[in-house]
Design a protein around this motif. Sequence first.
Motif, short mmCIF file in Angstrom:
data_model
loop_
_atom_site.label_atom_id
_atom_site.label_comp_id
_atom_site.label_asym_id
_atom_site.label_seq_id
_atom_site.Cartn_x
_atom_site.Cartn_y
_atom_site.Cartn_z
N HIS A 154 0.89 -1.40 0.03
CA HIS A 154 0.02 -0.01 0.00
C HIS A 154 0.82 1.14 0.01
O HIS A 154 0.51 2.28 -0.75
N VAL A 155 2.02 1.32 0.78
CA VAL A 155 2.60 2.55 1.02
C VAL A 155 3.93 2.52 -0.15
O VAL A 155 4.41 3.45 -0.70
N GLY A 156 4.46 1.32 -0.34
CA GLY A 156 5.58 1.11 -1.46
C GLY A 156 7.04 1.65 -0.78
O GLY A 156 7.28 1.42 0.47
N PHE A 157 7.95 1.73 -1.71
CA PHE A 157 9.35 2.20 -1.17
C PHE A 157 9.42 3.73 -0.93
O PHE A 157 8.85 4.52 -1.55
N LYS A 158 10.16 3.77 0.31
CA LYS A 158 10.26 5.17 0.74
C LYS A 158 11.58 5.69 1.28
O LYS A 158 12.13 4.84 1.73
N ASN A 159 11.94 6.74 0.89
CA ASN A 159 13.40 7.18 1.85
C ASN A 159 13.19 7.33 2.88
O ASN A 159 12.38 7.93 3.50
N VAL A 160 14.27 6.97 3.76
CA VAL A 160 14.27 7.00 5.19
C VAL A 160 15.72 7.53 5.57
O VAL A 160 16.73 7.36 4.82
N TRP A 161 15.83 8.04 6.71
CA TRP A 161 16.80 8.54 7.80
C TRP A 161 16.74 8.27 9.14
O TRP A 161 15.87 7.78 9.69
N ALA A 162 18.07 7.97 9.48
CA ALA A 162 18.19 7.43 10.79
C ALA A 162 17.69 8.60 12.05
O ALA A 162 17.73 9.77 11.65
N TRP A 163 16.83 8.11 12.93
CA TRP A 163 16.31 8.90 13.97
C TRP A 163 16.36 8.18 15.13
O TRP A 163 16.05 6.83 15.19
N PRO A 164 16.67 8.88 16.28
CA PRO A 164 16.73 7.95 17.58
C PRO A 164 15.65 7.48 18.42
O PRO A 164 15.14 7.72 19.77
N PHE A 165 14.74 6.71 17.66
CA PHE A 165 13.60 5.97 18.39
C PHE A 165 14.33 5.20 19.65
O PHE A 165 15.35 4.35 19.20
N PRO A 166 13.86 5.17 20.59
CA PRO A 166 14.75 4.21 21.79
C PRO A 166 14.49 2.91 21.58
O PRO A 166 15.41 2.25 21.81
N GLU A 167 13.50 2.50 20.95
CA GLU A 167 13.35 1.11 20.47
C GLU A 167 14.44 0.41 19.65
O GLU A 167 14.83 -0.75 19.86
N ALA A 168 15.20 1.24 18.96
CA ALA A 168 16.32 0.74 18.39
C ALA A 168 17.42 0.03 19.21
O ALA A 168 18.06 -0.93 19.07
N ALA A 169 17.56 0.62 20.44
CA ALA A 169 18.57 0.39 21.43
C ALA A 169 18.02 -0.79 22.39
O ALA A 169 18.53 -1.92 22.81
N THR A 170 16.76 -0.34 22.70
CA THR A 170 16.09 -1.36 23.85
C THR A 170 15.87 -2.54 23.19
O THR A 170 16.21 -3.68 23.85
N VAL A 171 15.01 -2.64 22.15
CA VAL A 171 14.40 -3.96 21.76
C VAL A 171 15.62 -4.63 21.15
O VAL A 171 15.79 -5.98 21.21
N GLY A 172 16.52 -4.12 20.48
CA GLY A 172 17.77 -4.62 19.96
C GLY A 172 18.55 -5.39 20.93
O GLY A 172 19.21 -6.42 20.81
N SER A 173 18.83 -4.64 22.11
CA SER A 173 19.20 -5.43 23.32
C SER A 173 18.51 -6.54 23.69
O SER A 173 19.27 -7.54 24.03
N GLU A 174 17.59 -6.33 24.04
CA GLU A 174 16.60 -7.34 24.67
C GLU A 174 16.67 -8.62 23.75
O GLU A 174 16.53 -9.55 24.22
N LEU A 175 16.64 -8.45 22.45
CA LEU A 175 16.54 -9.55 21.52
C LEU A 175 17.92 -10.10 21.31
O LEU A 175 17.91 -10.98 20.47
N GLN A 176 18.94 -9.62 21.71
CA GLN A 176 20.28 -9.92 21.71
C GLN A 176 20.57 -9.92 20.21
O GLN A 176 21.13 -10.84 19.67
N ALA A 177 20.23 -8.77 19.50
CA ALA A 177 20.51 -8.65 18.15
C ALA A 177 21.86 -8.25 17.96
O ALA A 177 22.62 -7.47 18.53
N ASP A 178 22.45 -8.40 16.88
CA ASP A 178 23.86 -7.84 16.25
C ASP A 178 23.81 -6.66 16.04
O ASP A 178 24.70 -5.64 16.22
#
Length: 164
Positions: free
Chosen positions: A51-75
Amino acid sequence: FTAVLGGSGTLNLEITNFGFGPPMPHVVNGKIISTPRLAGSNLGQIEFSPHVGFKNVWAWPFPEAATVGSELQADFSIAGMGTEPDIWNTVLRFFVHIIPSNLWTKSWFSIGLARISQPLVALTDFFLPETHAMRIDILTRKGQRATTLQSHESFRRCVGQSAA
């Protein structure tokens, strides 16, 4: 990804502006790190949904990038955001590149810039349909991948369901 803010424009613009100042938390090699001047950098195109398709994105500090990534033991874990029309993405990346990061953390600057840009955003919003989408990709250390997508025509529903 967001197009048209459903009446929450000025506040969202202020929050977005503030986010460009401090170092951005994310996960690299399984560890939470904070990288200066990462917020606002180009992450390329992401497919959000058919429905939305491909969109350009830029880095933004949503805290979930760190908290969820850490909790899920992501690389690796990083969060990004994009808007419509695409010219706003280009303008934002340019401003973040030329404006010192310490200015973005100053209330008078980020709030002032939000108030200056709000009429332009409101005018643009008048011509676009409201669309919001989130995509989450998870890649485990064992190489397993999971993707979740959601898109709505209501900013409040998209944020509310994500928070739930």
